[in-house]
Design a protein around this motif. Structure first.
Motif, PDB file in Angstrom:
ATOM      1  N   PHE A  48      -4.492  -4.349   5.191  1.00 27.35           N
ATOM      2  CA  PHE A  48      -4.792  -3.877   3.848  1.00 27.35           C
ATOM      3  C   PHE A  48      -3.537  -4.059   2.998  1.00 27.35           C
ATOM      4  CE2 PHE A  48      -7.349  -1.440   6.820  1.00 27.35           C
ATOM      5  CZ  PHE A  48      -8.623  -1.587   6.292  1.00 27.35           C
ATOM      6  N   PHE A  49      -3.729  -4.339   1.713  1.00 24.65           N
ATOM      7  CA  PHE A  49      -2.603  -4.606   0.823  1.00 24.65           C
ATOM      8  C   PHE A  49      -2.715  -3.773  -0.452  1.00 24.65           C
ATOM      9  CE2 PHE A  49      -3.708  -8.392   3.206  1.00 24.65           C
ATOM     10  CZ  PHE A  49      -2.498  -8.741   3.780  1.00 24.65           C
ATOM     11  N   ASP A  50      -1.566  -3.311  -0.936  1.00 24.94           N
ATOM     12  CA  ASP A  50      -1.481  -2.666  -2.240  1.00 24.94           C
ATOM     13  C   ASP A  50      -0.288  -3.288  -2.956  1.00 24.94           C
ATOM     14  OD1 ASP A  50      -0.710  -0.865  -4.399  1.00 24.94           O
ATOM     15  OD2 ASP A  50      -2.205   0.506  -3.549  1.00 24.94           O
ATOM     16  N   LEU A  51      -0.583  -4.145  -3.937  1.00 26.26           N
ATOM     17  CA  LEU A  51       0.484  -4.855  -4.648  1.00 26.26           C
ATOM     18  C   LEU A  51       1.335  -3.907  -5.483  1.00 26.26           C
ATOM     19  CD1 LEU A  51      -1.371  -8.108  -5.778  1.00 26.26           C
ATOM     20  CD2 LEU A  51       0.260  -7.838  -3.912  1.00 26.26           C
ATOM     21  N   ASP A  52       0.720  -2.895  -6.105  1.00 27.71           N
ATOM     22  CA  ASP A  52       1.468  -1.954  -6.940  1.00 27.71           C
ATOM     23  C   ASP A  52       2.515  -1.191  -6.129  1.00 27.71           C
ATOM     24  OD1 ASP A  52       0.016  -2.677  -9.190  1.00 27.71           O
ATOM     25  OD2 ASP A  52      -1.483  -1.102  -8.890  1.00 27.71           O
ATOM     26  N   LEU A  53       2.174  -0.832  -4.908  1.00 26.73           N
ATOM     27  CA  LEU A  53       3.097  -0.096  -4.054  1.00 26.73           C
ATOM     28  C   LEU A  53       3.919  -1.015  -3.147  1.00 26.73           C
ATOM     29  CD1 LEU A  53       0.820   2.885  -2.963  1.00 26.73           C
ATOM     30  CD2 LEU A  53       2.590   2.854  -4.737  1.00 26.73           C
ATOM     31  N   ASP A  54       3.636  -2.323  -3.223  1.00 21.41           N
ATOM     32  CA  ASP A  54       4.322  -3.300  -2.372  1.00 21.41           C
ATOM     33  C   ASP A  54       4.185  -2.911  -0.895  1.00 21.41           C
ATOM     34  OD1 ASP A  54       5.898  -5.540  -1.672  1.00 21.41           O
ATOM     35  OD2 ASP A  54       7.716  -4.308  -1.633  1.00 21.41           O
ATOM     36  N   VAL A  55       2.940  -2.647  -0.478  1.00 18.55           N
ATOM     37  CA  VAL A  55       2.693  -2.194   0.885  1.00 18.55           C
ATOM     38  C   VAL A  55       1.627  -3.042   1.562  1.00 18.55           C
ATOM     39  CG1 VAL A  55       1.799  -0.278   2.285  1.00 18.55           C
ATOM     40  CG2 VAL A  55       3.337   0.189   0.396  1.00 18.55           C
ATOM     41  N   MET A  56       1.926  -3.408   2.802  1.00 18.75           N
ATOM     42  CA  MET A  56       0.950  -4.017   3.692  1.00 18.75           C
ATOM     43  C   MET A  56       0.729  -3.010   4.826  1.00 18.75           C
ATOM     44  SD  MET A  56       1.085  -7.565   5.937  1.00 18.75           S
ATOM     45  CE  MET A  56       2.829  -7.429   6.112  1.00 18.75           C
ATOM     46  N   LYS A  67       3.211   0.190   8.548  1.00 22.74           N
ATOM     47  CA  LYS A  67       3.363  -0.109   7.117  1.00 22.74           C
ATOM     48  C   LYS A  67       4.619  -0.935   6.914  1.00 22.74           C
ATOM     49  CE  LYS A  67       3.182   4.237   6.234  1.00 22.74           C
ATOM     50  NZ  LYS A  67       3.316   5.521   5.565  1.00 22.74           N
ATOM     51  N   LEU A  81      -3.263 -10.948  -4.653  1.00 23.14           N
ATOM     52  CA  LEU A  81      -4.088 -10.210  -3.706  1.00 23.14           C
ATOM     53  C   LEU A  81      -5.072 -11.148  -3.003  1.00 23.14           C
ATOM     54  CD1 LEU A  81      -4.727  -7.493  -2.452  1.00 23.14           C
ATOM     55  CD2 LEU A  81      -6.321  -7.074  -4.332  1.00 23.14           C
ATOM     56  N   GLU A  85      -5.259 -11.654   1.020  1.00 19.80           N
ATOM     57  CA  GLU A  85      -6.479 -11.321   1.758  1.00 19.80           C
ATOM     58  C   GLU A  85      -7.107 -12.533   2.447  1.00 19.80           C
ATOM     59  OE1 GLU A  85      -8.775  -9.213  -1.184  1.00 19.80           O
ATOM     60  OE2 GLU A  85      -7.869  -7.303  -0.591  1.00 19.80           O
TER      61      GLU A  85
END
Length: 122
Positions: A48-56, A67, A81, A85
């Protein structure tokens, strides 16, 4: 997202699995990571990815989560994104064909082991 692997890679992995059962397959003593991956069957289930939080977020088949910062990987840094993905997952490694980037379960686990004594806040 393309969760499958090529037939050539699948054939190669099946060949390795057959060799794995032979006593002389490993030329070294299996370390704890080898034990987790090859003996207990630990695998990457999903990303799973969150670009705003820079987290994979790496979800493992034992319900554990790893994480990592997306920007920690040069090949993933700056990717959209949709590009992130679009990966292939064989359980022990992730490949992004559009980004020409590969990450392994072994690498994720090694990193986690080095972070055990790292304080959460400085």
């Amino acid at each position: 997202m393309k969760p499958s692997i090529s037939s050539k890679t699948k054939t190669y992995l099946e060949h390795l699995k057959q060799k794995e059962d032979q006593p002389d397959f490993y030329h070294h003593q299996m370390d704890s990571i080898d034990q987790l991956v090859y003996k207990t069957g630990l695998r990457i289930k999903h990303l799973f990815f969150d670009l705003d939080l820079d987290v994979m977020v790496v979800l493992l088949n034992n319900r554990k989560i790893i994480k990592r910062g997306i920007s920690e990987f040069a090949g993933l840094k700056g990717a959209s994104l949709n590009q992130l993905e679009n990966y292939e997952n064989d359980g022990t490694g992730i490949h992004w064909p559009d980004l020409d980037e590969d990450l392994s379960l072994r690498g994720f686990l090694q990193y986690e082991l080095t972070q055990v004594d790292t304080p959460l806040m400085v």
